[in-house]
Design a protein around this motif. Sequence first.
Motif, PDB file in Angstrom:
ATOM      1  N   PHE A 100       0.831  -1.215   0.000  1.00  0.00           N
ATOM      2  CA  PHE A 100       0.000   0.000   0.000  1.00  0.00           C
ATOM      3  C   PHE A 100       0.862   1.260   0.000  1.00  0.00           C
ATOM      4  O   PHE A 100       2.031   1.227   0.387  1.00  0.00           O
ATOM      5  CB  PHE A 100      -0.922   0.017   1.219  1.00  0.00           C
ATOM      6  N   GLY A 101       0.247   2.360  -0.441  1.00  0.00           N
ATOM      7  CA  GLY A 101       0.901   3.664  -0.350  1.00  0.00           C
ATOM      8  C   GLY A 101       2.024   3.842  -1.362  1.00  0.00           C
ATOM      9  O   GLY A 101       2.910   4.662  -1.158  1.00  0.00           O
ATOM     10  N   GLN A 102       1.983   3.075  -2.435  1.00  0.00           N
ATOM     11  CA  GLN A 102       3.038   3.192  -3.453  1.00  0.00           C
ATOM     12  C   GLN A 102       2.466   3.051  -4.843  1.00  0.00           C
ATOM     13  O   GLN A 102       1.415   2.459  -5.038  1.00  0.00           O
ATOM     14  CB  GLN A 102       4.041   2.066  -3.248  1.00  0.00           C
ATOM     15  N   THR A 103       3.212   3.572  -5.802  1.00  0.00           N
ATOM     16  CA  THR A 103       2.808   3.379  -7.201  1.00  0.00           C
ATOM     17  C   THR A 103       4.054   3.104  -8.037  1.00  0.00           C
ATOM     18  O   THR A 103       5.135   2.906  -7.476  1.00  0.00           O
ATOM     19  CB  THR A 103       1.994   4.596  -7.704  1.00  0.00           C
ATOM     20  N   ILE A 104       3.874   3.065  -9.357  1.00  0.00           N
ATOM     21  CA  ILE A 104       5.049   2.853 -10.195  1.00  0.00           C
ATOM     22  C   ILE A 104       5.359   4.153 -10.937  1.00  0.00           C
ATOM     23  O   ILE A 104       4.457   4.928 -11.252  1.00  0.00           O
ATOM     24  CB  ILE A 104       4.846   1.689 -11.187  1.00  0.00           C
ATOM     25  N   VAL A 105       6.644   4.371 -11.213  1.00  0.00           N
ATOM     26  CA  VAL A 105       7.003   5.600 -11.923  1.00  0.00           C
ATOM     27  C   VAL A 105       7.601   5.303 -13.297  1.00  0.00           C
ATOM     28  O   VAL A 105       7.673   6.187 -14.141  1.00  0.00           O
ATOM     29  CB  VAL A 105       7.964   6.502 -11.098  1.00  0.00           C
ATOM     30  N   ALA A 106       8.051   4.085 -13.528  1.00  0.00           N
ATOM     31  CA  ALA A 106       8.597   3.756 -14.859  1.00  0.00           C
ATOM     32  C   ALA A 106       8.448   2.266 -15.156  1.00  0.00           C
ATOM     33  O   ALA A 106       8.460   1.429 -14.241  1.00  0.00           O
ATOM     34  CB  ALA A 106      10.067   4.156 -14.926  1.00  0.00           C
ATOM     35  N   LEU A 107       8.281   1.995 -16.455  1.00  0.00           N
ATOM     36  CA  LEU A 107       8.198   0.611 -16.948  1.00  0.00           C
ATOM     37  C   LEU A 107       9.196   0.477 -18.084  1.00  0.00           C
ATOM     38  O   LEU A 107       9.247   1.346 -18.957  1.00  0.00           O
ATOM     39  CB  LEU A 107       6.804   0.330 -17.529  1.00  0.00           C
ATOM     40  N   ASP A 108       9.933  -0.593 -18.094  1.00  0.00           N
ATOM     41  CA  ASP A 108      10.915  -0.787 -19.155  1.00  0.00           C
ATOM     42  C   ASP A 108      10.757  -2.206 -19.694  1.00  0.00           C
ATOM     43  O   ASP A 108      10.881  -3.183 -18.956  1.00  0.00           O
ATOM     44  CB  ASP A 108      12.318  -0.565 -18.567  1.00  0.00           C
ATOM     45  N   GLN A 109      10.462  -2.305 -21.005  1.00  0.00           N
ATOM     46  CA  GLN A 109      10.258  -3.627 -21.599  1.00  0.00           C
ATOM     47  C   GLN A 109      11.341  -3.948 -22.627  1.00  0.00           C
ATOM     48  O   GLN A 109      11.106  -4.730 -23.545  1.00  0.00           O
ATOM     49  CB  GLN A 109       8.880  -3.703 -22.263  1.00  0.00           C
ATOM     50  N   ARG A 110      12.519  -3.337 -22.482  1.00  0.00           N
ATOM     51  CA  ARG A 110      13.572  -3.595 -23.476  1.00  0.00           C
ATOM     52  C   ARG A 110      14.092  -5.025 -23.377  1.00  0.00           C
ATOM     53  O   ARG A 110      14.476  -5.617 -24.359  1.00  0.00           O
ATOM     54  CB  ARG A 110      14.719  -2.592 -23.316  1.00  0.00           C
ATOM     55  N   GLU A 111      14.094  -5.565 -22.156  1.00  0.00           N
ATOM     56  CA  GLU A 111      14.530  -6.960 -21.988  1.00  0.00           C
ATOM     57  C   GLU A 111      13.365  -7.847 -22.399  1.00  0.00           C
ATOM     58  O   GLU A 111      12.299  -7.787 -21.803  1.00  0.00           O
ATOM     59  CB  GLU A 111      14.860  -7.225 -20.517  1.00  0.00           C
ATOM     60  N   ASN A 112      13.568  -8.689 -23.413  1.00  0.00           N
ATOM     61  CA  ASN A 112      12.469  -9.540 -23.902  1.00  0.00           C
ATOM     62  C   ASN A 112      11.820 -10.347 -22.785  1.00  0.00           C
ATOM     63  O   ASN A 112      12.501 -10.855 -21.919  1.00  0.00           O
ATOM     64  CB  ASN A 112      13.002 -10.517 -24.961  1.00  0.00           C
ATOM     65  N   ASP A 113      10.505 -10.437 -22.846  1.00  0.00           N
ATOM     66  CA  ASP A 113       9.738 -11.294 -21.942  1.00  0.00           C
ATOM     67  C   ASP A 113       9.799 -10.885 -20.470  1.00  0.00           C
ATOM     68  O   ASP A 113       9.466 -11.683 -19.599  1.00  0.00           O
ATOM     69  CB  ASP A 113      10.176 -12.769 -22.063  1.00  0.00           C
ATOM     70  N   ASN A 114      10.244  -9.678 -20.199  1.00  0.00           N
ATOM     71  CA  ASN A 114      10.262  -9.187 -18.817  1.00  0.00           C
ATOM     72  C   ASN A 114       9.793  -7.742 -18.790  1.00  0.00           C
ATOM     73  O   ASN A 114       9.920  -7.041 -19.794  1.00  0.00           O
ATOM     74  CB  ASN A 114      11.683  -9.211 -18.249  1.00  0.00           C
ATOM     75  N   VAL A 115       9.312  -7.341 -17.631  1.00  0.00           N
ATOM     76  CA  VAL A 115       9.006  -5.925 -17.449  1.00  0.00           C
ATOM     77  C   VAL A 115       9.790  -5.456 -16.229  1.00  0.00           C
ATOM     78  O   VAL A 115       9.641  -6.013 -15.133  1.00  0.00           O
ATOM     79  CB  VAL A 115       7.496  -5.673 -17.203  1.00  0.00           C
ATOM     80  N   ASP A 116      10.639  -4.447 -16.429  1.00  0.00           N
ATOM     81  CA  ASP A 116      11.384  -3.869 -15.309  1.00  0.00           C
ATOM     82  C   ASP A 116      10.616  -2.669 -14.792  1.00  0.00           C
ATOM     83  O   ASP A 116      10.310  -1.739 -15.539  1.00  0.00           O
ATOM     84  CB  ASP A 116      12.795  -3.472 -15.761  1.00  0.00           C
ATOM     85  N   VAL A 117      10.296  -2.716 -13.511  1.00  0.00           N
ATOM     86  CA  VAL A 117       9.419  -1.706 -12.906  1.00  0.00           C
ATOM     87  C   VAL A 117      10.200  -0.878 -11.895  1.00  0.00           C
ATOM     88  O   VAL A 117      10.916  -1.431 -11.063  1.00  0.00           O
ATOM     89  CB  VAL A 117       8.226  -2.399 -12.195  1.00  0.00           C
TER      90      VAL A 117
END
Length: 427
Positions: free
Chosen positions: A141-158
């Motif tokens: 709770f009390g958090q959100t995301i500020v960036a998403l990076d999908q450059r690495e295939n089949d993964n999402v870096d948050v």
Amino acid sequence: MTLNVLVVGAGVSGPAFAMLLQRSNPKHKITILERSPTIRLGGQQIDLKNQGPHILRQMGLLDEIKAKCVDETGLEVVDSKDKTIARFGVAPAGQRRPGLTSEHEILRGDMVQVLYEASIRQNQSIKAQSEDPDTGLRYVFGQTIVALDQRENDNVDVTFSNGEKKRYDLVVAADGQWSHTRRLAFGEETSKAAFRSLGIHAAYFSLPRIENEATLAKAHLAPGRRMVFTRTSGRPVTGALLFTMQKSEKLSGCYRESIEKQKEAFAEAFRDIDWQADRLTSGLKSSSDFYAHELCQIKMKELSTGHVVLLGDAGYCPTPFTGLGTNLCLVGSYILAGELARHGRSNISAALRSYDEKMRPFIDECQSISPTTLSLFFPSSRLGIWAMHSLAWAVASFSERFWQGQEELKDDHAEKLPMYPELNLPW
Ligand SMILES: Cc1cc2nc3c(=O)[nH]c(=O)nc-3n(C[C@H](O)[C@H](O)[C@H](O)COP(=O)(O)OP(=O)(O)OC[C@H]3O[C@@H](n4cnc5c(N)ncnc54)[C@H](O)[C@@H]3O)c2cc1C
């Protein structure tokens, strides 16, 4: 083939999806991220119909939901002297009848709470049997995301708002109509283009109940393209819903301002209404749960990009005016969990394509209303209101006769859902 999934948003769809996915494989790692410090229990009545009750029954939650349902006995259309023009009854959950009241009407907050608590219970019982402390469902709770990076295939870096970075197999955007995750994943332009305004300004808030106020909801049409609903349903407070199709710069601009400014804009727009004006405008000003927005549908050409997928209002908000939003959330949660369970970790992209394809008929059904059709419900003159009253009277009288004795009509909504034995539901 366990999945490591981030779900953004602990409203209706986030916890529902997480529960269904966890049932398909107790070893999945699921994190639900919620921007608020706790679950948000605001909101007025929502209805559950079509496939919604069937899915909740499979999840073992329908009885708990029914126990929390409010007791609304139908809807009356009233004129400015509170005289009844037309009366509509309660529609069984499986039937689409004219009127407002469905067999299962529940406050949004109660629905969110039931799902949240059930997801915690399910997780505790799964964790009790698991040897791996890293598996299971957890809330942040009390958090959100500020960036998403999908450059690495089949993964999402948050990247999270506290600066932490983590890698996931899949990110599910269940953060509502104004989804920040949708903006990050699809870009500002695509996200903005998805908004289709219905040209209706809406405000919801609670009023003190009047002594002996009926359990029937009331609807009133007023000149100047305005519509008001009050819904008491046996509760100690009355839910008020104000809608207007007035073109007003003050209303259009107020959503970027404080709640006080929004209240002011709606009070001005409804000050001279010819029914319950004092009660509505003074109740509006003193309410603590006031919520207003311009009604917009979300229409996305694609429900996913890479391994980020949209769920619920973030992907296909139909608006409270068209209804069925919560139903669509539950159908989306069920189909997304089912497709992921079927395709597994090695084929997430195929699961997301299939989810998109299978959701389209349900989305189209809920979003099939245009601002032009809606404008018929918002006459500007007394003559227009008289015509709408005559229509409401005719529909109510005809439908009462038509539906008499038809309570047992077959409910075939569940048959429209794809079957997923992979979800381990009792079906
Ligand atoms: C406070 C509130 C009141 C509502 N009142 C009504 C109502 O009276 N009538 C009606 O028909 N519908 C109402 N709705 C909308 C209704 O809940 C949805 O139409 C429907 O149930 C779809 O649910 P959802 O889970 O997709 O989205 P929502 O129920 O909107 O839930 C989204 C969740 O995501 C969280 N969130 C948002 N942004 C972020 C972010 N950046 N990071 C992390 N978390 C985030 C929100 O706090 C919320 O908990 C309301 C929604 C909210 C949030």
